[in-house]
Design a protein around this motif. Sequence first.
Motif, PDB file in Angstrom:
ATOM      1  N   GLU A   1      36.490  55.478  48.291  1.00 25.17           N
ATOM      2  CA  GLU A   1      37.070  55.962  47.028  1.00 25.17           C
ATOM      3  C   GLU A   1      36.876  54.948  45.902  1.00 25.17           C
ATOM      4  O   GLU A   1      36.828  55.319  44.727  1.00 25.17           O
ATOM      5  CB  GLU A   1      38.555  56.323  47.206  1.00 25.17           C
ATOM      6  CG  GLU A   1      39.547  55.161  47.195  1.00 25.17           C
ATOM      7  CD  GLU A   1      39.463  54.269  48.420  1.00 25.17           C
ATOM      8  OE1 GLU A   1      38.779  54.632  49.392  1.00 25.17           O
ATOM      9  OE2 GLU A   1      40.084  53.181  48.409  1.00 25.17           O
TER      10      GLU A   1
ATOM     11  N   ASN B   1      40.218  55.669  52.135  1.00 25.16           N
ATOM     12  CA  ASN B   1      41.100  54.922  53.055  1.00 25.16           C
ATOM     13  C   ASN B   1      42.211  54.190  52.292  1.00 25.16           C
ATOM     14  O   ASN B   1      42.830  53.281  52.811  1.00 25.16           O
ATOM     15  CB  ASN B   1      40.274  53.958  53.924  1.00 25.16           C
ATOM     16  CG  ASN B   1      39.527  52.930  53.097  1.00 25.16           C
ATOM     17  OD1 ASN B   1      39.765  52.777  51.901  1.00 25.16           O
ATOM     18  ND2 ASN B   1      38.625  52.200  53.726  1.00 25.16           N
TER      19      ASN B   1
ATOM     20  N   TYR C   1      42.501  51.997  50.033  1.00 29.50           N
ATOM     21  CA  TYR C   1      42.389  50.629  49.500  1.00 29.50           C
ATOM     22  C   TYR C   1      40.945  50.287  49.138  1.00 29.50           C
ATOM     23  O   TYR C   1      39.999  50.754  49.787  1.00 29.50           O
ATOM     24  CB  TYR C   1      42.903  49.605  50.527  1.00 29.50           C
ATOM     25  CG  TYR C   1      44.400  49.654  50.675  1.00 29.50           C
ATOM     26  CD1 TYR C   1      45.230  48.899  49.851  1.00 29.50           C
ATOM     27  CD2 TYR C   1      44.988  50.516  51.605  1.00 29.50           C
ATOM     28  CE1 TYR C   1      46.615  48.984  49.956  1.00 29.50           C
ATOM     29  CE2 TYR C   1      46.367  50.609  51.710  1.00 29.50           C
ATOM     30  CZ  TYR C   1      47.179  49.832  50.886  1.00 29.50           C
ATOM     31  OH  TYR C   1      48.538  49.926  50.981  1.00 29.50           O
ATOM     32  N   GLN C   2      40.831  49.452  48.117  1.00 31.46           N
ATOM     33  CA  GLN C   2      39.544  48.841  47.786  1.00 31.46           C
ATOM     34  C   GLN C   2      39.795  47.337  47.858  1.00 31.46           C
ATOM     35  O   GLN C   2      40.467  46.787  47.001  1.00 31.46           O
ATOM     36  CB  GLN C   2      39.124  49.215  46.370  1.00 31.46           C
ATOM     37  CG  GLN C   2      39.063  50.734  46.126  1.00 31.46           C
ATOM     38  CD  GLN C   2      40.152  51.173  45.164  1.00 31.46           C
ATOM     39  OE1 GLN C   2      40.311  50.607  44.086  1.00 31.46           O
ATOM     40  NE2 GLN C   2      40.904  52.185  45.534  1.00 31.46           N
TER      41      GLN C   2
HETATM   42 MG    MG Z   1      38.597  52.356  50.209  1.00 33.18          MG
END
Ligand code: MG
Length: 327
Positions: free
Chosen positions: A145, A174, A176-177
């Motif tokens: 994302e 998921n 989080y980056q």
């Molecule tokens: Mg992610």
Amino acid sequence: MADNNSLLRIYEQMLRIRLFEQKAQELYVQGLVTGSMHIYTGQEAIAATAGELLRETDTITSTHRGHGHCIAKGGKTDKMMAELLGRKTGYCGGKGGSMHMADFTRGNLGANGMVGGGLAISVGAGITNAIIKKNDSVTVCFFGEGATNEGVFHESLNLAAIWKLPVIFLCENNLYQVFTSVAESMPVKDVSIRAISYGIPGITCDGNDVLELYDVLDSAIERARNGQGPTLIEAKTYRWEGHYTGDGYARGGYRSIEEIDLWKAKDPIARMAKYIIESAIADNELLEKIEAGLKDEIEKAVHFAMESPWPDDEDLYKDVFYEKEEV
Ligand SMILES: [Mg+2]
Ligand SMILES: Cc1ncc(C[n+]2csc(CCOP(=O)(O)OP(=O)(O)O)c2C)c(N)n1
């Protein structure tokens, strides 16, 4: 809807990915892996289900978290393990490591250290298939994302939409980056809503549910094959491990232990095993046999890698620039 044989194959692929990465993490701790790795554990249903629905002639583009994608597209665990250990027999001759594995013979156009790098490549693959070669092959483009906040995501979806390219944009959300949550970095809750700007279908689904993923992906692949253009699919999921093997925040830190445990309870593999048993698709004995076979395969992969030679000095400058073949 997925038939029983498909479900069993997806289960086996998910477990192959999980066991491969668990072993790779063990080797990393022992200092045997050259470079770091981004572990895919928790997200296996997405790659395995897409892999089941693709033909050998179809292509994928992958990410920095690419082990699962490679295995799902038919990648061999021995060549992958050799690559992680920096050996000559690995997918990139031991010179690429985790983030550069590619297998053109099986349509894997490669993992990618650049976030969003695969998006533009998938559009190129779509142009090749639909416009230049005029075949019915499709490309599944995996990305996180985080990549959807980059310009390349928007340019790629725009081009694919106006030219009706056979690309399935498969976002693995998921949450989080690296250490930043979606709530902090995105003004929308669902990535799929971004499809509206390009006039293409945008669908959010449970990325830990093989049955749901199968149906959503099946329709998008069918649509792409029939010349109706791309789809944006957002599969909500979670990575169990740290962002990468060396970050020291596998548990706690920027996310709570309760959150991690909540998602571990949604394990796509345990969920599938339960469904397989309860629906009498297979019994425990068969599932145990599958697991034993995979453990044996992974041990052999490690042995193959450990016994393989290191690249030679003269390999250093090979594969850096395109070399014209002598005719
Ligand atoms: Mg992610
Ligand atoms: C173009 C680019 N910007 C930044 C980075 C550093 N970086 C590596 S992974 C990552 C986060 C990616 O998040 P996401 O796309 O959600 O994938 P995930 O790691 O969650 O699978 C960042 C910012 C990079 N490798 N490439």
